[in-house]
Design a protein around this motif. Structure first.
Motif, PDB file in Angstrom:
ATOM      1  N   VAL A 175       0.843  -1.185   0.000  1.00  0.00           N
ATOM      2  CA  VAL A 175       0.000   0.000   0.000  1.00  0.00           C
ATOM      3  C   VAL A 175       0.883   1.242   0.000  1.00  0.00           C
ATOM      4  O   VAL A 175       2.004   1.210   0.483  1.00  0.00           O
ATOM      5  CB  VAL A 175      -0.920   0.048   1.240  1.00  0.00           C
ATOM      6  N   PHE A 181       1.018   4.934   1.526  1.00  0.00           N
ATOM      7  CA  PHE A 181       0.337   5.665   2.596  1.00  0.00           C
ATOM      8  C   PHE A 181       0.881   7.085   2.660  1.00  0.00           C
ATOM      9  O   PHE A 181       2.093   7.280   2.702  1.00  0.00           O
ATOM     10  CB  PHE A 181       0.566   4.940   3.932  1.00  0.00           C
ATOM     11  N   GLY A 209      11.673   3.582  -0.935  1.00  0.00           N
ATOM     12  CA  GLY A 209      10.953   2.314  -1.098  1.00  0.00           C
ATOM     13  C   GLY A 209      11.653   1.377  -2.067  1.00  0.00           C
ATOM     14  O   GLY A 209      11.692   0.163  -1.865  1.00  0.00           O
ATOM     15  N   ARG A 244       6.601   9.571  -3.113  1.00  0.00           N
ATOM     16  CA  ARG A 244       7.286   8.507  -2.387  1.00  0.00           C
ATOM     17  C   ARG A 244       6.374   7.286  -2.254  1.00  0.00           C
ATOM     18  O   ARG A 244       6.808   6.146  -2.417  1.00  0.00           O
ATOM     19  CB  ARG A 244       7.693   9.022  -1.002  1.00  0.00           C
ATOM     20  N   ALA A 245       5.087   7.548  -1.969  1.00  0.00           N
ATOM     21  CA  ALA A 245       4.139   6.443  -1.814  1.00  0.00           C
ATOM     22  C   ALA A 245       3.899   5.738  -3.147  1.00  0.00           C
ATOM     23  O   ALA A 245       3.713   4.528  -3.191  1.00  0.00           O
ATOM     24  CB  ALA A 245       2.823   6.960  -1.245  1.00  0.00           C
ATOM     25  N   VAL A 286       6.652   2.779  -5.154  1.00  0.00           N
ATOM     26  CA  VAL A 286       6.727   1.319  -5.041  1.00  0.00           C
ATOM     27  C   VAL A 286       5.548   0.628  -5.739  1.00  0.00           C
ATOM     28  O   VAL A 286       5.268  -0.536  -5.468  1.00  0.00           O
ATOM     29  CB  VAL A 286       6.798   0.878  -3.560  1.00  0.00           C
TER      30      VAL A 286
END
Lengths: 340, 268
Positions: free
Chosen positions: A76, A78, A98, A147-148, A151
């Motif tokens: 996920v 976040f 990540g 950043r989230a 990945v």
């Protein structure tokens, strides 16, 4: 990725944060969890992420039971309310984090290329070498999103994503998030206590109170057909007018409103300023104007009814009305619920 | 700013009187020796041997305190356990205790017939009257520095940082090494430099356990003291000046490292 919550329960010591919540979220949907503080919305989001574990019930990602999958393997993305950027890393290093800790080994060039691509996506080209303290709040939030996304998460979860920003930035970011969602089509859940934000942004709004889902539906459904006085109140200023229901019609004096699904007997009509009208002569609830407020987009009349209730009424700007005028309040539409 | 001239004046005067003046006197005294005499004293075999054992022991004690102090701070911040407040209070004990008392206690424990000494003796480890004893005394007296500098930083660490790292796929080890540790580096450096400086200058706790054999377990501070006892003030000042310079250089280096480690907090 389709997400399914089945009878999820979470208790913190003695506080029952989430009580038996079931929810289906379609693949690619943008859903808002909306509720006052303490309604359990953030807890639900954190359970979907795996940052909290449910005491009961199941969470499915697609066909897979994800209830016991640890957070790092859940896939996920976040975004935290206060960004939670790593302060000792540059923007680019934050976005690359990540990929660097992933079990999948990536070549340096591959990571750099992905970081550049994401910086472009969040429109922060050229800021890759800055530290988080050196950029603005709105920019930090975009870095957190990049950043989230780095990945390739199956689901994007945002906790009060715009809560810490000022109004203008918030409006821009909202529109921009909607665009990004359209571009990537990733299943997205965000938590907010701001009705406007939820209605602006989401395909579907899930309204929570005291750990339970009160109503869910499109913004149109929850706005036009609120199913309870709580929803009515929570979505915006609303007034409660005591009424009587007979033969499917609610009445206050000579004002009548259709109430086909309401049982006979005492009831309450909930109205918003925009649901009401003002007339100096004719029929309605007799009232006296106490003040008139002019705004760029309309005129608001503050009036006291003879029954002793203070109401605010939105009228077209050209309506001839002044303080201490006597007249009648009309109800153009409203929601009728049996008296509590 | 109200009261600035007065408060500035008082603090500067105080710093001058209590810190700068004695140090200046020390340098002045050492400088009254000619360069040749000075060099002869500070580079004598006995003095050099004392530097070696002091610096080496301080180094080992500091490394130990770095690791153990970090672990202790971590445990005190992150875990709840019965007696936690007691342990937290006990950390300051090495500061509160007269160091001579600490030295005597450690010597009693580690002497060949002491509780620890007798057990360690059986497996062939001698602590009392060896450099190992010096290291233990230094580690004991400078333990609180790393704990007390790291603890508040660790307490203020935003839990969302670790959660963010988890959602990005970080394992416990990668989160510790890539997120937590780098954020603790400035505090660790501060703690380590204080711990090292204290170890260099420690006297009371060491002289009881060290055995004080010239050329092997005689620390620099003791050598300066011996020269004082012999009324050779100039030689004492010369040897002390070496400790002073070492401490200055070390503080300068750690400050430099610290500002490098904190460069991310500098706004444009």
């Amino acid at each position: 990725m389709k997400i399914r919550l089945e009878n999820v329960v979470k208790t913190f010591e003695t506080f029952r944060a989430v009580r038996d919540v079931s929810l289906d979220i379609e693949s690619g949907e943008l859903v808002a969890l909306l509720g006052p503080s303490g309604s359990g919305k953030t807890t639900i989001l954190r359970m979907v992420a795996g940052l909290e574990f449910a005491d009961g019930g199941h969470i499915h990602f697609g066909d897979q039971d994800a209830t016991d999958i640890p957070v790092r393997d859940r896939g996920v993305g976040f975004v935290f309310q206060h960004y939670a950027l790593f302060p000792h890393m540059t923007v680019a290093q934050n976005i690359a984090f990540g990929m660097k800790v992933s079990k999948v080994r990536r070549a340096r060039q591959e990571i750099d290329a992905r970081v550049a691509e994401l910086l472009r996506l969040v429109r922060l080209e050229g800021l890759g070498d800055r530290f988080p303290t050196q950029i603005s709040g709105g920019q930090r939030q975009r870095v957190a999103l990049a950043r989230a996304l780095a990945v390739d998460p199956k689901v994007l979860l945002l906790d009060e994503p715009f809560g810490a920003l000022d109004a203008n930035v918030r409006r821009d970011l909202r529109r921009w998030l909607r665009e990004i969602h359209g571009e990537l089509g990733i299943t997205t859940i965000f938590v907010t206590h701001d009705q406007e934000e939820a209605l602006d942004l989401a395909d579907r709004v899930v309204i929570l109170n005291e750990g339970r889902i009160v109503q869910q539906g499109t913004p149109e459904e929850v706005c036009r057909r609120p199913n309870s006085s709580f929803v009515m109140h929570f979505l915006g200023d609303a007034y409660r007018l005591p009424a009587q229901v007979e033969a499917g019609i609610a009445r206050i004096g000579d004002v009548a409103l259709d109430a086909p699904s309401c049982p006979e007997g005492p009831a309450e009509i909930y109205v918003r300023p925009a649901d009401l009208g003002w007339t100096n002569s004719g029929s309605g609830m007799p009232a006296v104007v106490t003040r008139v407020i002019d705004r760029p987009d309309g005129r608001r009349v503050l009036a006291d009814t003879d029954a002793g209730q203070s109401l605010e009424i939105d009228v077209p700007p050209e309506t001839p009305v002044r303080a201490s005028d006597r007249g009648f309040v009309q109800i153009n539409r409203g929601s009728v619920f049996p008296a509590a | 700013m109200p009261g600035l001239p007065l408060s500035l004046g008082i603090t500067l005067f105080y710093v001058g009187l209590i810190v700068v003046l004695p140090l200046a006197a020390l340098v002045f005294k050492a400088a009254s020796l000619g360069p040749e005499d000075y060099w002869r004293i500070v580079s004598s075999a006995r003095a050099v041997a004392s530097y070696r054992v002091t610096v080496l022991s301080a180094f080992v004690a500091t490394i130990f305190n770095l690791l153990f102090g970090l672990a202790l701070a971590w445990v005190l911040v992150r875990y709840e356990f019965p007696g936690k407040r007691f342990v937290d209070a006990i950390v300051d004990l090495p500061f509160a205790l007269p160091t001579a008392v600490a030295g005597i206690a450690l010597t009693t424990l580690f002497a060949p017939n002491g509780w620890f000494g007798s057990i360690l003796g059986e497996i062939g480890i001698k602590v009392a009257y060896t450099p190992l004893g010096i290291m233990i005394a230094m580690a004991f007296t400078s333990l609180p520095f790393v704990v007390r500098t790291v603890q508040p930083v660790l307490e203020d660490l935003d839990p969302a940082l670790e959660e963010a790292a988890q959602t990005l796929g970080g394992t416990d080890t990668s989160i510790f090494s890539r997120v937590i540790l780098p954020l603790l580096v400035p505090a660790l450096l501060a703690g380590v430099s204080l711990s090292f400086a204290r170890s260099l200058g420690e006297f009371g706790a060491i002289i009881f356990i060290a055995g004080n054999q010239p050329m092997s377990t005689e620390i620099t501070a003791l050598l300066a003291f011996i020269r004082l006892e012999e009324y050779d003030y100039q030689a004492a000042a010369a040897i002390a000046s070496v400790l002073l310079i070492t401490a200055f250089v070390m503080l300068a280096v750690t400050n430099l490292l610290q500002s490098r480690a904190l460069r991310y907090t500098v706004r444009n």
